[in-house]
Design a protein around this motif. Structure first.
Motif, PDB file in Angstrom:
ATOM      1  N   SER A   6       0.823  -1.204   0.000  1.00  0.00           N
ATOM      2  CA  SER A   6       0.000   0.000   0.000  1.00  0.00           C
ATOM      3  C   SER A   6       0.857   1.253   0.000  1.00  0.00           C
ATOM      4  N   LEU A   7       0.188   2.381   0.025  1.00  0.00           N
ATOM      5  CA  LEU A   7       0.844   3.683   0.151  1.00  0.00           C
ATOM      6  C   LEU A   7       1.788   3.704   1.344  1.00  0.00           C
ATOM      7  N   LEU A   8       1.377   3.116   2.451  1.00  0.00           N
ATOM      8  CA  LEU A   8       2.185   3.147   3.670  1.00  0.00           C
ATOM      9  C   LEU A   8       3.491   2.388   3.500  1.00  0.00           C
ATOM     10  N   ASP A   9       3.459   1.303   2.751  1.00  0.00           N
ATOM     11  CA  ASP A   9       4.697   0.551   2.478  1.00  0.00           C
ATOM     12  C   ASP A   9       5.678   1.393   1.673  1.00  0.00           C
ATOM     13  N   VAL A  10       5.151   2.130   0.694  1.00  0.00           N
ATOM     14  CA  VAL A  10       6.011   2.961  -0.156  1.00  0.00           C
ATOM     15  C   VAL A  10       6.631   4.091   0.662  1.00  0.00           C
ATOM     16  N   LEU A  11       5.837   4.738   1.490  1.00  0.00           N
ATOM     17  CA  LEU A  11       6.351   5.826   2.330  1.00  0.00           C
ATOM     18  C   LEU A  11       7.429   5.314   3.287  1.00  0.00           C
ATOM     19  N   GLN A  12       7.180   4.156   3.861  1.00  0.00           N
ATOM     20  CA  GLN A  12       8.147   3.584   4.792  1.00  0.00           C
ATOM     21  C   GLN A  12       9.438   3.195   4.066  1.00  0.00           C
ATOM     22  N   ALA A  13       9.317   2.627   2.870  1.00  0.00           N
ATOM     23  CA  ALA A  13      10.508   2.240   2.104  1.00  0.00           C
ATOM     24  C   ALA A  13      11.328   3.453   1.700  1.00  0.00           C
ATOM     25  N   ALA A  14      10.651   4.611   1.552  1.00  0.00           N
ATOM     26  CA  ALA A  14      11.353   5.831   1.163  1.00  0.00           C
ATOM     27  C   ALA A  14      12.056   6.496   2.341  1.00  0.00           C
ATOM     28  N   GLY A  15      11.867   5.962   3.557  1.00  0.00           N
ATOM     29  CA  GLY A  15      12.596   6.470   4.711  1.00  0.00           C
ATOM     30  C   GLY A  15      11.786   7.229   5.731  1.00  0.00           C
ATOM     31  N   LEU A  16      10.487   7.319   5.562  1.00  0.00           N
ATOM     32  CA  LEU A  16       9.656   8.005   6.551  1.00  0.00           C
ATOM     33  C   LEU A  16       9.239   7.030   7.649  1.00  0.00           C
ATOM     34  N   ASP A  17       9.083   7.551   8.865  1.00  0.00           N
ATOM     35  CA  ASP A  17       8.439   6.781   9.924  1.00  0.00           C
ATOM     36  C   ASP A  17       6.939   6.776   9.637  1.00  0.00           C
ATOM     37  N   VAL A  18       6.312   5.610   9.740  1.00  0.00           N
ATOM     38  CA  VAL A  18       4.882   5.503   9.433  1.00  0.00           C
ATOM     39  C   VAL A  18       4.168   4.833  10.601  1.00  0.00           C
ATOM     40  N   TRP A  19       3.127   5.510  11.083  1.00  0.00           N
ATOM     41  CA  TRP A  19       2.334   5.015  12.215  1.00  0.00           C
ATOM     42  C   TRP A  19       0.859   4.980  11.835  1.00  0.00           C
ATOM     43  N   TRP A  20       0.165   3.969  12.345  1.00  0.00           N
ATOM     44  CA  TRP A  20      -1.293   3.862  12.171  1.00  0.00           C
ATOM     45  C   TRP A  20      -1.919   3.864  13.555  1.00  0.00           C
ATOM     46  N   LEU A  21      -2.700   4.917  13.860  1.00  0.00           N
ATOM     47  CA  LEU A  21      -3.412   5.020  15.137  1.00  0.00           C
ATOM     48  C   LEU A  21      -4.885   4.722  14.873  1.00  0.00           C
ATOM     49  N   SER A  22      -5.395   3.688  15.509  1.00  0.00           N
ATOM     50  CA  SER A  22      -6.740   3.222  15.163  1.00  0.00           C
ATOM     51  C   SER A  22      -7.727   3.334  16.307  1.00  0.00           C
ATOM     52  N   ASN A  23      -8.891   3.894  15.993  1.00  0.00           N
ATOM     53  CA  ASN A  23     -10.046   3.840  16.883  1.00  0.00           C
ATOM     54  C   ASN A  23     -11.203   3.189  16.131  1.00  0.00           C
ATOM     55  N   ASN A  24     -10.859   2.292  15.202  1.00  0.00           N
ATOM     56  CA  ASN A  24     -11.849   1.649  14.345  1.00  0.00           C
ATOM     57  C   ASN A  24     -11.510   0.170  14.231  1.00  0.00           C
ATOM     58  N   SER A  25     -12.265  -0.525  13.410  1.00  0.00           N
ATOM     59  CA  SER A  25     -12.151  -1.990  13.350  1.00  0.00           C
ATOM     60  C   SER A  25     -11.179  -2.450  12.273  1.00  0.00           C
ATOM     61  N   GLY A  26      -9.898  -2.231  12.489  1.00  0.00           N
ATOM     62  CA  GLY A  26      -8.894  -2.767  11.571  1.00  0.00           C
ATOM     63  C   GLY A  26      -8.652  -1.896  10.362  1.00  0.00           C
ATOM     64  N   CYS A  27      -7.558  -2.224   9.653  1.00  0.00           N
ATOM     65  CA  CYS A  27      -7.154  -1.413   8.491  1.00  0.00           C
ATOM     66  C   CYS A  27      -7.298  -2.164   7.183  1.00  0.00           C
ATOM     67  N   LYS A  28      -7.900  -3.351   7.200  1.00  0.00           N
ATOM     68  CA  LYS A  28      -8.177  -4.139   5.988  1.00  0.00           C
ATOM     69  C   LYS A  28      -6.914  -4.473   5.197  1.00  0.00           C
ATOM     70  N   GLY A  29      -5.780  -4.574   5.889  1.00  0.00           N
ATOM     71  CA  GLY A  29      -4.549  -5.000   5.242  1.00  0.00           C
ATOM     72  C   GLY A  29      -3.559  -3.907   4.920  1.00  0.00           C
ATOM     73  N   VAL A  30      -3.991  -2.652   4.884  1.00  0.00           N
ATOM     74  CA  VAL A  30      -3.099  -1.591   4.400  1.00  0.00           C
ATOM     75  C   VAL A  30      -2.015  -1.221   5.410  1.00  0.00           C
ATOM     76  N   CYS A  31      -2.225  -1.522   6.690  1.00  0.00           N
ATOM     77  CA  CYS A  31      -1.236  -1.140   7.712  1.00  0.00           C
ATOM     78  C   CYS A  31      -0.491  -2.341   8.278  1.00  0.00           C
TER      79      CYS A  31
END
Length: 554
Positions: free
Chosen positions: A307-332
């Protein structure tokens, strides 16, 4: 004595016919209403065609039951279908929904808290009255014992007769039925039980696909030179809303002050009404984080493709997912995830934690930022039907509100009031998010992007909630807000021209999000498409270049 009081044993086909009649007569009101509207009502000139419709529907449901009930398993299967049909019919009747694979996916992927909000005494009474009692009658009624050969022979005869009758109807009414099936494909999603049985078949078939290796798209992802050389850490907060429709925001023409705080912020760029990938979280959430767009999205793709998050992380950014919902459906799945309510160890009550817990989690994350970071906040938002549980009581600006999860028992005004109060609370959460970012302007450059996953029906044309098949769904389920908060320091650092961005209003969709986030963060990868990046062409150098080109040589 008991044996004498029991009725005579009947063949399985008779029980199936009785069940089919029960289902069609008592559990398919939405289907019959839609069919009546689709045909235009009674017309003596087309009486023959109209009179065949109930016969064809009966043949279709009876045929389905015949194909599913065999031998000793026949009664358990038929009883299960009766109970499940009652449950599905209840929600279709209450909320005006249609049932397809997407809706079943929502059911399978919801969490306990969300499912609990749909439970009610009326649901229990409905299932008992229309599902359990007829199932008990089927279980009690004696079935004529038949050997294997006799069972198969009976089945062949009955199925052949049903197919013959249905075939004759189609032969003599070909034009009428062809037009009906072509122009009203949504009818098949409203006929119980074939709608959810078809959905279950599609869902299981998709889940039983051979597991595939993760498709890597982040190879070679990098930051642009200007982004990589910046001294101050940059924090990009992406807030994913839940069930917020664009139509209920004042900057999109709504006549209520549902966003009084954000409306005062001059640094907010409103991209207007954006088209969602789908009408439910199970589709829209993974789709918006993938590069393939709505047309290229397939069920479960986020589990098989980076996903987008994988690309951002591979480019060197720290990536965090803060959830107050029922899962991220695979993207995180491959980035740092915090289940905020669980991490906070709070007892948040009947409706779960309100979204203020996300702000607290964001505050803790910001205190530890050392390099460019992307933080995704997945809100509870306006998730229904219990909108009144989505906000603290002090945010109840509009009243009276609906406090019943059977929304059709409330007036439309009460439903809208509760929903708008939840929107007003989300306005507060977004404003608090901005305040937390502003408070760290001495050492961080910041930006925030907010986009919702899908919209919601609030009683328009008898429809409630969301999840309608995309081609039939009303616009309010498909139009979502898309805004960006870009403070002055960030605009200067990224050379963004706000006037240029404002001209993009009402032109975007979820397809733009992936590429726009890559553009905003200065990330480049093989999947990046500049034409879908809303920020491309609106950097100062691009705007000046376009102006010079328009004027000709200096």
């Amino acid at each position: 004595m008991r044996a004498r009081n029991r009725p005579a044993a009947v063949r399985g086909s008779v029980l199936n016919l009785a069940a089919a009649l029960w289902l069609l007569a008592l559990l398919n009101e939405p289907f019959w209403v839609s069919l009546w509207q689709a045909t235009g009502g009674w017309d003596a000139e087309h009486a023959a065609y109209l009179l065949t419709l109930p016969v064809f529907a009966l043949a279709w449901v009876w045929l389905t039951l015949e194909l599913l009930t065999w031998g000793r398993a026949a009664k358990p299967v038929l009883c299960t279908i009766l109970v499940l049909s009652a449950a599905v019919a209840y929600f279709m009747h209450r909320y005006g929904i249609a049932f397809d694979r997407g809706m079943l996916t929502n059911v399978m992927e919801t969490d306990v808290a969300e499912a609990r909000e749909l439970l009610s005494p009326s649901l229990a009474f409905w299932i008992v009255g229309f599902g359990v009692l007829p199932a008990l009658a089927v279980a009690w009624w004696p079935r004529l014992p038949r050997g294997l050969v006799a069972t198969v022979t009976d089945k062949v005869i009955v199925v052949s007769a049903i197919v013959f009758v249905a075939g004759m109807i189609l032969v003599f009414q070909t034009a009428a039925y062809t037009s009906l099936f072509r122009n009203h494909r949504d009818l098949r999603l409203q006929l119980v039980p074939t709608n959810y049985l078809s959905a279950a078949h599609g869902y299981v078939k998709a889940r039983l696909k051979p597991s595939q290796r993760l498709e890597v798209v982040s190879t070679g992802a990098t930051r642009t030179e200007s982004a990589a050389q910046s001294r101050r850490p940059m924090v990009f907060v992406m807030v994913v809303g839940e069930t917020m429709r664009a139509a209920n925001l004042p900057w999109n023409g709504y006549d209520r002050p549902t966003a009084p705080l954000l409306s005062k912020r001059a640094s907010l760029v409103n991209f207007g009404k954006a088209a969602s990938c789908g009408t439910a979280t199970a589709v829209s959430l993974p789709c918006m984080f993938l590069d393939v767009g709505r047309q290229g999205y397939d069920d479960g793709l986020a589990y098989r493709r980076e996903s987008l998050l994988d690309v951002l992380q591979a480019a060197g950014l720290d990536v965090w997912w803060l959830s107050n919902n029922s899962g991220c459906k695979g993207v995180c799945d491959r980035v740092q995830v915090i289940d905020v309510p669980a991490a906070a160890a709070k007892d948040c009550g009947e409706g779960g934690c309100t979204d203020e817990v996300l702000v607290e989690a964001l505050k803790a994350r910001l205190a530890n930022v050392e390099r460019d970071t992307v933080i995704v906040m997945h809100m509870k938002g306006q998730h229904g039907p219990a909108y009144y549980l989505r906000y603290p009581t002090e945010f109840e600006a509009f009243g009276p509100v609906c406090r019943d999860n059977a929304l059709n028992r409330c007036s439309v005004e009460q439903v809208v009031n509760a929903y708008d109060n939840a929107v007003r609370y989300s306005d507060f959460i977004l404003d608090q998010t901005i305040r937390e970012l502003e408070a760290r302007s001495d050492r961080l450059d910041t930006a925030m992007v907010f986009v919702s996953d899908h919209g919601e029906s609030l009683g328009e044309k008898g429809l409630f909630l969301h999840g309608m098949p995309y081609e039939f769904a009303p616009q309010v389920q498909k139009e979502v807000p898309f805004v960006a908060w870009l403070p002055a320091a960030t605009r200067v650092r990224l050379q963004l021209d706000v006037a240029c961005l404002s001209r993009r209003k009402d032109t975007l969709s979820h397809d733009n999000l992936y590429h726009s986030m890559l553009g905003l963060t200065g990330t480049r990868a093989g999947t990046y498409r500049e034409n879908l990046d809303v920020f491309a062409g609106c950097r100062a150098s691009d705007v000046n270049s376009a102006t010079r080109s328009a004027k000709g040589p200096i």
